[in-house]
Scaffold this active site. Structure first.
Site, PDB file in Angstrom:
ATOM      1  N   SER A 119       2.251  -8.059  10.248  1.00 27.00           N
ATOM      2  CA  SER A 119       1.894  -7.304  10.910  1.00 27.00           C
ATOM      3  C   SER A 119       1.620  -7.165  12.154  1.00 27.00           C
ATOM      4  O   SER A 119       1.211  -5.218  12.684  1.00 27.00           O
ATOM      5  CB  SER A 119       0.843  -7.154  10.622  1.00 27.00           C
ATOM      6  OG  SER A 119       0.363  -7.171   9.621  1.00 27.00           O
ATOM      7  N   HIS A 140       8.281  -3.213   8.478  1.00 24.84           N
ATOM      8  CA  HIS A 140       6.470  -3.354   8.442  1.00 24.84           C
ATOM      9  C   HIS A 140       6.390  -2.571   7.353  1.00 24.84           C
ATOM     10  O   HIS A 140       5.805  -1.305   7.879  1.00 24.84           O
ATOM     11  CB  HIS A 140       5.839  -3.504   9.568  1.00 24.84           C
ATOM     12  CG  HIS A 140       4.382  -3.485   8.977  1.00 24.84           C
ATOM     13  ND1 HIS A 140       3.963  -2.255   9.826  1.00 24.84           N
ATOM     14  CD2 HIS A 140       3.397  -4.304   8.119  1.00 24.84           C
ATOM     15  CE1 HIS A 140       2.250  -3.039   9.729  1.00 24.84           C
ATOM     16  NE2 HIS A 140       2.595  -3.968   8.761  1.00 24.84           N
ATOM     17  N   GLU A 152       7.922   0.883   9.069  1.00 25.67           N
ATOM     18  CA  GLU A 152       8.109  -0.087  10.711  1.00 25.67           C
ATOM     19  C   GLU A 152       9.323  -0.437  10.954  1.00 25.67           C
ATOM     20  O   GLU A 152       9.105  -2.197   9.587  1.00 25.67           O
ATOM     21  CB  GLU A 152       7.448  -0.412  11.442  1.00 25.67           C
ATOM     22  CG  GLU A 152       6.253   0.656  11.622  1.00 25.67           C
ATOM     23  CD  GLU A 152       4.644   0.450  12.557  1.00 25.67           C
ATOM     24  OE1 GLU A 152       4.330   0.427  13.219  1.00 25.67           O
ATOM     25  OE2 GLU A 152       4.243  -0.967  11.934  1.00 25.67           O
ATOM     26  N   ASN A 190      -0.601  -0.599  13.671  1.00 25.67           N
ATOM     27  CA  ASN A 190      -1.845  -1.296  13.907  1.00 25.67           C
ATOM     28  C   ASN A 190      -2.080  -1.832  15.171  1.00 25.67           C
ATOM     29  O   ASN A 190      -3.199  -1.910  15.209  1.00 25.67           O
ATOM     30  CB  ASN A 190      -0.593  -2.622  13.373  1.00 25.67           C
ATOM     31  CG  ASN A 190      -1.394  -2.939  11.440  1.00 25.67           C
ATOM     32  OD1 ASN A 190      -1.846  -2.008  11.657  1.00 25.67           O
ATOM     33  ND2 ASN A 190      -0.570  -3.827  11.399  1.00 25.67           N
TER      34      ASN A 190
HETATM   35  N1  CAA Z   1      -0.965   0.223  -6.282  1.00 23.49           N
HETATM   36  C1  CAA Z   1      -0.585   0.756  -6.474  1.00 23.49           C
HETATM   37  N2  CAA Z   1      -0.759   2.602  -6.274  1.00 23.49           N
HETATM   38  C2  CAA Z   1      -2.317   2.809  -6.133  1.00 23.49           C
HETATM   39  C3  CAA Z   1      -2.907   1.878  -5.454  1.00 23.49           C
HETATM   40  C4  CAA Z   1      -2.224   0.836  -5.631  1.00 23.49           C
HETATM   41  N3  CAA Z   1      -3.511  -0.455  -5.172  1.00 23.49           N
HETATM   42  N4  CAA Z   1      -4.397   2.096  -5.364  1.00 23.49           N
HETATM   43  C5  CAA Z   1      -3.909   3.808  -5.406  1.00 23.49           C
HETATM   44  N5  CAA Z   1      -2.393   3.737  -5.879  1.00 23.49           N
HETATM   45  C6  CAA Z   1      -2.176   4.985  -6.354  1.00 23.49           C
HETATM   46  C7  CAA Z   1      -2.066   5.846  -7.104  1.00 23.49           C
HETATM   47  O1  CAA Z   1      -2.333   5.620  -8.435  1.00 23.49           O
HETATM   48  C8  CAA Z   1      -2.658   7.620  -6.748  1.00 23.49           C
HETATM   49  O2  CAA Z   1      -1.239   8.063  -7.354  1.00 23.49           O
HETATM   50  P1  CAA Z   1      -0.383   8.771  -7.802  1.00 23.49           P
HETATM   51  O3  CAA Z   1      -1.457  10.211  -6.454  1.00 23.49           O
HETATM   52  O4  CAA Z   1       0.617   8.760  -7.471  1.00 23.49           O
HETATM   53  O5  CAA Z   1      -1.674   9.133  -8.923  1.00 23.49           O
HETATM   54  C9  CAA Z   1      -2.544   7.267  -5.281  1.00 23.49           C
HETATM   55  O6  CAA Z   1      -1.958   6.341  -5.446  1.00 23.49           O
HETATM   56  C10 CAA Z   1      -4.043   7.919  -5.164  1.00 23.49           C
HETATM   57  O7  CAA Z   1      -4.670   6.402  -5.990  1.00 23.49           O
HETATM   58  P2  CAA Z   1      -6.427   7.332  -6.094  1.00 23.49           P
HETATM   59  O8  CAA Z   1      -6.244   8.606  -6.631  1.00 23.49           O
HETATM   60  O9  CAA Z   1      -6.650   6.169  -7.537  1.00 23.49           O
HETATM   61  O10 CAA Z   1      -7.419   7.247  -5.254  1.00 23.49           O
HETATM   62  P3  CAA Z   1      -7.064   7.603  -3.872  1.00 23.49           P
HETATM   63  O11 CAA Z   1      -6.645   9.019  -3.751  1.00 23.49           O
HETATM   64  O12 CAA Z   1      -8.645   7.101  -3.415  1.00 23.49           O
HETATM   65  O13 CAA Z   1      -6.464   6.842  -2.968  1.00 23.49           O
HETATM   66  C11 CAA Z   1      -5.596   4.900  -1.910  1.00 23.49           C
HETATM   67  C12 CAA Z   1      -6.235   5.507  -2.722  1.00 23.49           C
HETATM   68  C13 CAA Z   1      -4.090   5.879  -1.615  1.00 23.49           C
HETATM   69  C14 CAA Z   1      -5.478   3.630  -1.247  1.00 23.49           C
HETATM   70  C15 CAA Z   1      -5.809   5.848  -0.129  1.00 23.49           C
HETATM   71  O14 CAA Z   1      -7.889   6.204  -0.396  1.00 23.49           O
HETATM   72  C16 CAA Z   1      -5.699   5.684   1.168  1.00 23.49           C
HETATM   73  O15 CAA Z   1      -3.927   5.976   1.202  1.00 23.49           O
HETATM   74  N6  CAA Z   1      -6.109   5.249   2.115  1.00 23.49           N
HETATM   75  C17 CAA Z   1      -5.959   4.387   3.256  1.00 23.49           C
HETATM   76  C18 CAA Z   1      -4.927   3.780   3.052  1.00 23.49           C
HETATM   77  C19 CAA Z   1      -4.460   2.533   4.364  1.00 23.49           C
HETATM   78  O16 CAA Z   1      -4.786   3.194   5.511  1.00 23.49           O
HETATM   79  N7  CAA Z   1      -3.226   2.027   4.216  1.00 23.49           N
HETATM   80  C20 CAA Z   1      -3.011   1.458   5.399  1.00 23.49           C
HETATM   81  C21 CAA Z   1      -3.139   0.282   5.977  1.00 23.49           C
HETATM   82  S1  CAA Z   1      -2.774  -0.622   7.305  1.00 23.49           S
HETATM   83  C22 CAA Z   1      -1.799  -1.601   6.230  1.00 23.49           C
HETATM   84  O17 CAA Z   1      -1.139  -1.655   5.453  1.00 23.49           O
HETATM   85  C23 CAA Z   1      -0.957  -2.766   7.381  1.00 23.49           C
HETATM   86  C24 CAA Z   1      -1.147  -3.451   8.624  1.00 23.49           C
HETATM   87  O18 CAA Z   1      -0.058  -3.829   8.511  1.00 23.49           O
HETATM   88  C25 CAA Z   1      -2.607  -3.966   8.061  1.00 23.49           C
END
Ligand code: CAA
Length: 373
Positions: A119, A140, A152, A190
């Site tokens: 990350s 990434h 990335e 990040n």
């Molecule tokens: N694994 C696989 N699929 C998942 C999942 C998981 N853990 N969590 C949710 N999903 C899928 C669901 O199946 C659903 O798919 P469909 O659209 O095909 O039906 C979709 O994602 C939406 O899920 P939900 O309706 O259950 O829940 P939601 O609408 O609240 O979305 C979320 C959940 C996708 C996590 C959304 O809240 C989101 O995008 N949050 C922001 C996450 C973010 O910022 N991620 C980046 C973090 S930084 C990083 O990762 C980099 C690092 O190095 C730290």
């Protein structure tokens, strides 16, 4: 070069998600973890994600079986010998990653490309642990890897340009949007995201707002899919602290020092969803955070948004990333409804500039000042 077998080392949330991404795209995948329980946890992570997709009617039982059949698991690096690409997704500890890369260098065939999902750590330092640094690259992904469409691709001074092109083509075959960048702490997303998350916990630590007020503010007023405390819990607070330490070692800015509230939660073992609790408790189903104090929510939203937009402007001004890559990164990597430059366009650059100056004056933090240009 064609990629027939992909290896993944580390089967936590990110590793298992990366396994799923490749298996869904039709690749044969080998997932390796350091112990039998870690392998079992990886299998369970994959199974849970596929069940979720089936429950939503997005995947049939037959498709799920096909995806599962493409993946084999084990503890032995020897299983990765014939992989054309191995992606490492171990915890953010440089010594651990360099040890893994030195072992991969011996285990994987000489033509194999080695990628790290780090990350924020130096891809160059990781590449230096091998005798094939020209074939080591950063790849990434974002959490959840099967959902977020941004990757990335990080090259170093060692990188063979043909390897970079092959990885970009491979990423495109997964249906992801890729940005090609150089090796800098935090990369694009990040660097921006962690400073925003840290800012939120600094506000929380100061007692100006509650976690519910902050999360509700960003969800309701900017349409973010999650508020900052919810997102810290999703990523893992321990991981966020490690990323911030790397960014802070580079910038030396006080605003990048991991906020006390985060460090204390990690010390108490509350690392977020993966440990059952973090800012929130995950032992029962949670409601979406709400709060009716509009004044606090407006203030917090303004401060978090303006500081973040200022960081985006500064990143583009250094030439590290284009406006388009920053916008795509934040939308497709973090699910934000608009990229920062789209937001700046709608607010007006002059208004952002005035708000930056006001925030810098009120908070006494000179890092929030607008750039002279
Ligand atoms: N694994 C696989 N699929 C998942 C999942 C998981 N853990 N969590 C949710 N999903 C899928 C669901 O199946 C659903 O798919 P469909 O659209 O095909 O039906 C979709 O994602 C939406 O899920 P939900 O309706 O259950 O829940 P939601 O609408 O609240 O979305 C979320 C959940 C996708 C996590 C959304 O809240 C989101 O995008 N949050 C922001 C996450 C973010 O910022 N991620 C980046 C973090 S930084 C990083 O990762 C980099 C690092 O190095 C730290």
């Amino acid at each position: 070069m064609s990629f027939s077998q992909i290896g993944v080392v580390g089967l936590g949330i990110m590793g298992a998600g990366i396994v799923e991404v490749f298996a869904r795209a039709g690749y044969q995948v080998v997932g390796v973890a350091e112990s039998a329980p870690a392998v079992e946890a990886g299998k369970a992570n994959l199974a849970k994600s596929l069940s979720r997709a089936m429950a939503k009617g997005k995947l049939s039982q037959e498709q799920s079986n096909e995806i599962t059949a493409r993946v084999s698991f084990g503890e032995d690096f020897g299983l990765l010998a014939n992989s054309d690409l191995v992606i490492e997704a171990a915890p953010e500890i440089l010594a651990l990653k360099t040890d893994i890369f030195s072992k991969l260098d011996s285990a994987v065939k000489p033509t194999g490309i080695l990628a790290t999902n780090t990350s924020s750590l130096s891809v160059t330092d990781i590449a230096n642990a091998t005798k094939r640094p020209e074939k080591v690259i950063g790849m990434h992904f974002f959490n959840p890897a099967p959902v977020q469409k941004f990757v990335e691709v990080i090259s170093t001074a060692h990188s063979d340009t043909a390897v970079v092109t092959q990885i970009v083509d491979l990423g495109n075959s997964l249906g992801k949007h890729l940005a090609q960048i150089s090796d800098q702490p935090g990369f694009i997303v990040n660097k921006l995201l962690l400073r925003y998350l840290n800012h939120a916990v600094q506000i929380l630590d100061s007692g100006q707002a509650t976690k519910e007020q902050m999360d509700a503010a960003m969800r309701e007023l900017s349409g973010y899919p999650m508020g900052p405390c919810e997102l810290l819990d999703l990523i893992g607070i321990d991981t966020c602290v490690e990323i911030l330490k790397t960014i802070h070692a580079d910038t030396r800015l006080e605003i990048d020092e991991p906020a006390v509230g985060m460090v204390q939660l990690v010390s108490a073992g509350n690392k977020g969803r993966k440990s059952g609790s973090g800012f929130y408790d995950y032992s029962e189903k949670l409601d979406v955070p709400t709060d009716s104090n509009d004044e606090v929510k407006n203030q917090v939203h303004n401060d978090l948004l303006i500081a973040y937009l200022g960081d985006c402007i500064a990143m583009e001004a250094t030439g590290y990333a284009t406006k388009a890559d920053i916008d795509f990164g934040m939308k497709l990597g973090c699910g934000l409804p608009k990229g920062p430059f789209e937001v700046i366009e709608s607010i007006g650059l002059e208004n952002v500039r005035a708000a930056q100056a006001e925030l810098a004056e009120r908070s006494g933090v000179s890092a929030y000042q607008p750039l002279p240009l």
